[in-house]
Design a protein around this motif. Sequence first.
Motif, PDB file in Angstrom:
ATOM      1  N   LEU A   1      50.531  41.971  36.137  1.00  0.00           N
ATOM      2  CA  LEU A   1      49.286  41.681  35.423  1.00  0.00           C
ATOM      3  C   LEU A   1      48.372  40.709  36.173  1.00  0.00           C
ATOM      4  N   PRO A   2      48.892  39.717  36.914  1.00  0.00           N
ATOM      5  CA  PRO A   2      47.970  38.857  37.672  1.00  0.00           C
ATOM      6  C   PRO A   2      47.051  39.638  38.609  1.00  0.00           C
ATOM      7  N   LYS A   3      47.554  40.705  39.224  1.00  0.00           N
ATOM      8  CA  LYS A   3      46.700  41.517  40.097  1.00  0.00           C
ATOM      9  C   LYS A   3      45.606  42.208  39.283  1.00  0.00           C
ATOM     10  N   THR A   4      45.963  42.723  38.107  1.00  0.00           N
ATOM     11  CA  THR A   4      44.975  43.380  37.257  1.00  0.00           C
ATOM     12  C   THR A   4      43.918  42.389  36.798  1.00  0.00           C
ATOM     13  N   ALA A   5      44.341  41.178  36.443  1.00  0.00           N
ATOM     14  CA  ALA A   5      43.389  40.155  36.008  1.00  0.00           C
ATOM     15  C   ALA A   5      42.403  39.811  37.123  1.00  0.00           C
ATOM     16  N   GLU A   6      42.893  39.712  38.357  1.00  0.00           N
ATOM     17  CA  GLU A   6      42.014  39.436  39.489  1.00  0.00           C
ATOM     18  C   GLU A   6      40.982  40.546  39.666  1.00  0.00           C
ATOM     19  N   LEU A   7      41.422  41.784  39.495  1.00  0.00           N
ATOM     20  CA  LEU A   7      40.494  42.905  39.616  1.00  0.00           C
ATOM     21  C   LEU A   7      39.429  42.861  38.524  1.00  0.00           C
ATOM     22  N   LEU A   8      39.829  42.484  37.312  1.00  0.00           N
ATOM     23  CA  LEU A   8      38.870  42.395  36.208  1.00  0.00           C
ATOM     24  C   LEU A   8      37.853  41.282  36.450  1.00  0.00           C
ATOM     25  N   PHE A   9      38.309  40.170  37.010  1.00  0.00           N
ATOM     26  CA  PHE A   9      37.384  39.099  37.360  1.00  0.00           C
ATOM     27  C   PHE A   9      36.368  39.596  38.398  1.00  0.00           C
ATOM     28  N   ASP A  10      36.841  40.370  39.360  1.00  0.00           N
ATOM     29  CA  ASP A  10      35.936  40.912  40.377  1.00  0.00           C
ATOM     30  C   ASP A  10      34.901  41.838  39.752  1.00  0.00           C
ATOM     31  N   VAL A  11      35.340  42.658  38.793  1.00  0.00           N
ATOM     32  CA  VAL A  11      34.401  43.549  38.101  1.00  0.00           C
ATOM     33  C   VAL A  11      33.353  42.725  37.356  1.00  0.00           C
ATOM     34  N   ALA A  12      33.816  41.672  36.658  1.00  0.00           N
ATOM     35  CA  ALA A  12      32.884  40.837  35.886  1.00  0.00           C
ATOM     36  C   ALA A  12      31.868  40.152  36.782  1.00  0.00           C
ATOM     37  N   GLN A  13      32.272  39.825  38.004  1.00  0.00           N
ATOM     38  CA  GLN A  13      31.384  39.145  38.947  1.00  0.00           C
ATOM     39  C   GLN A  13      30.675  40.133  39.879  1.00  0.00           C
ATOM     40  N   GLN A  14      30.840  41.424  39.567  1.00  0.00           N
ATOM     41  CA  GLN A  14      30.186  42.481  40.349  1.00  0.00           C
ATOM     42  C   GLN A  14      30.552  42.408  41.828  1.00  0.00           C
ATOM     43  N   GLN A  15      31.814  42.127  42.065  1.00  0.00           N
ATOM     44  CA  GLN A  15      32.339  42.087  43.420  1.00  0.00           C
ATOM     45  C   GLN A  15      33.027  43.424  43.742  1.00  0.00           C
ATOM     46  N   PRO A  16      33.038  43.828  45.008  1.00  0.00           N
ATOM     47  CA  PRO A  16      33.733  45.079  45.365  1.00  0.00           C
ATOM     48  C   PRO A  16      35.239  44.940  45.125  1.00  0.00           C
ATOM     49  N   LEU A  17      35.842  46.026  44.673  1.00  0.00           N
ATOM     50  CA  LEU A  17      37.271  46.006  44.379  1.00  0.00           C
ATOM     51  C   LEU A  17      38.071  46.400  45.611  1.00  0.00           C
ATOM     52  N   SER A  18      39.223  45.787  45.744  1.00  0.00           N
ATOM     53  CA  SER A  18      40.117  46.102  46.843  1.00  0.00           C
ATOM     54  C   SER A  18      40.970  47.315  46.485  1.00  0.00           C
ATOM     55  N   PRO A  19      40.872  48.409  47.221  1.00  0.00           N
ATOM     56  CA  PRO A  19      41.724  49.573  46.934  1.00  0.00           C
ATOM     57  C   PRO A  19      43.213  49.231  47.017  1.00  0.00           C
ATOM     58  N   THR A  20      43.580  48.360  47.961  1.00  0.00           N
ATOM     59  CA  THR A  20      44.988  47.983  48.100  1.00  0.00           C
ATOM     60  C   THR A  20      45.467  47.224  46.880  1.00  0.00           C
ATOM     61  N   GLN A  21      44.656  46.245  46.415  1.00  0.00           N
ATOM     62  CA  GLN A  21      45.043  45.479  45.233  1.00  0.00           C
ATOM     63  C   GLN A  21      45.152  46.381  44.011  1.00  0.00           C
ATOM     64  N   PHE A  22      44.231  47.355  43.903  1.00  0.00           N
ATOM     65  CA  PHE A  22      44.311  48.279  42.769  1.00  0.00           C
ATOM     66  C   PHE A  22      45.588  49.109  42.847  1.00  0.00           C
ATOM     67  N   ALA A  23      45.900  49.619  44.024  1.00  0.00           N
ATOM     68  CA  ALA A  23      47.090  50.452  44.179  1.00  0.00           C
ATOM     69  C   ALA A  23      48.355  49.677  43.835  1.00  0.00           C
ATOM     70  N   LEU A  24      48.368  48.367  44.138  1.00  0.00           N
ATOM     71  CA  LEU A  24      49.555  47.552  43.864  1.00  0.00           C
ATOM     72  C   LEU A  24      49.579  46.995  42.447  1.00  0.00           C
ATOM     73  N   SER A  25      48.507  47.197  41.689  1.00  0.00           N
ATOM     74  CA  SER A  25      48.460  46.666  40.324  1.00  0.00           C
ATOM     75  C   SER A  25      49.005  47.642  39.293  1.00  0.00           C
ATOM     76  N   VAL A  26      49.104  48.912  39.642  1.00  0.00           N
ATOM     77  CA  VAL A  26      49.539  49.912  38.670  1.00  0.00           C
ATOM     78  C   VAL A  26      51.027  49.749  38.366  1.00  0.00           C
ATOM     79  N   HIS A  27      51.451  50.288  37.242  1.00  0.00           N
ATOM     80  CA  HIS A  27      52.778  49.972  36.725  1.00  0.00           C
ATOM     81  C   HIS A  27      53.916  50.538  37.570  1.00  0.00           C
ATOM     82  N   ASN A  28      53.652  51.601  38.294  1.00  0.00           N
ATOM     83  CA  ASN A  28      54.723  52.185  39.111  1.00  0.00           C
ATOM     84  C   ASN A  28      54.650  51.753  40.576  1.00  0.00           C
ATOM     85  N   ALA A  29      53.838  50.729  40.876  1.00  0.00           N
ATOM     86  CA  ALA A  29      53.678  50.308  42.267  1.00  0.00           C
ATOM     87  C   ALA A  29      54.965  49.748  42.843  1.00  0.00           C
TER      88      ALA A  29
END
Length: 236
Positions: free
Chosen positions: A76-104
């Motif tokens: 969940l910390p990775k997902t929270a970081e991604l949500l903060f990036d969305v809120a701040q209109q920052q580009p998302l890291s594909p690697t961080q997204f791939a590692l945030s999913v439940h089966n990563a």
Amino acid sequence: MDFFIKGWQFWPAEPGPDAGAFDQTSAEPAWPALPQVPAMQRRRLSPLTKIAFDVAFSQAIDAGTPLVFASRHGDLPKTAELLFDVAQQQPLSPTQFALSVHNAIVGQYSIFQQHQAAHSSVAGGDSSLHYAVLEAFGLMSDAQVTEVLVVYADQPVPELYQSFCPQPVSARAAALLLSKTEGEAMRLNYLPAAAEPAQDEVAALQAFLQSAQSGCAIQTQSALWQWQRRHHVAEA
């Protein structure tokens, strides 16, 4: 459900209430060292992945052994970081997204170990470990599947979510190697949730397996799980 536990491992080794807390001599928890993993790759592993790897590595499995990974919250910390990036209109890291999913994590394990057998991920609230055992039991209904490795890992949610879900209070991981024919004979029954306060399912199961008790009842918000050691059961 009747099955055997061929092997098990927990992190940390003791199920105390302060398990997984900060090391008094360090600014960070004493996460597993994982000497099996090359240093460059090890540095990229999240704390949740490290404890999952640690318990999974403890069990020797065949190339065809299916894996079931379980976590209440996942990374969940990775997902929270991604949500903060969305809120701040920052580009998302594909690697961080791939590692945030439940089966990563189970995917990372299968890649590192070159383990090509089937694997799945389970999230079932505060009964996630038990539902993973149920999933593994279902997989063993296949005549060709004789054992399944269940790996559970979870950690406290980020501070942002603490008011909604303060559990778990510390990081925990477990590996259970379930078998049709070998190991300690067990019976697991499911009953509807009772009125008693919910327990930490991982710590409660760890305490039971490390004891000589004949059985235990583990209460979660959704169910009452009854474990019983089956004595006088011949192993194959």
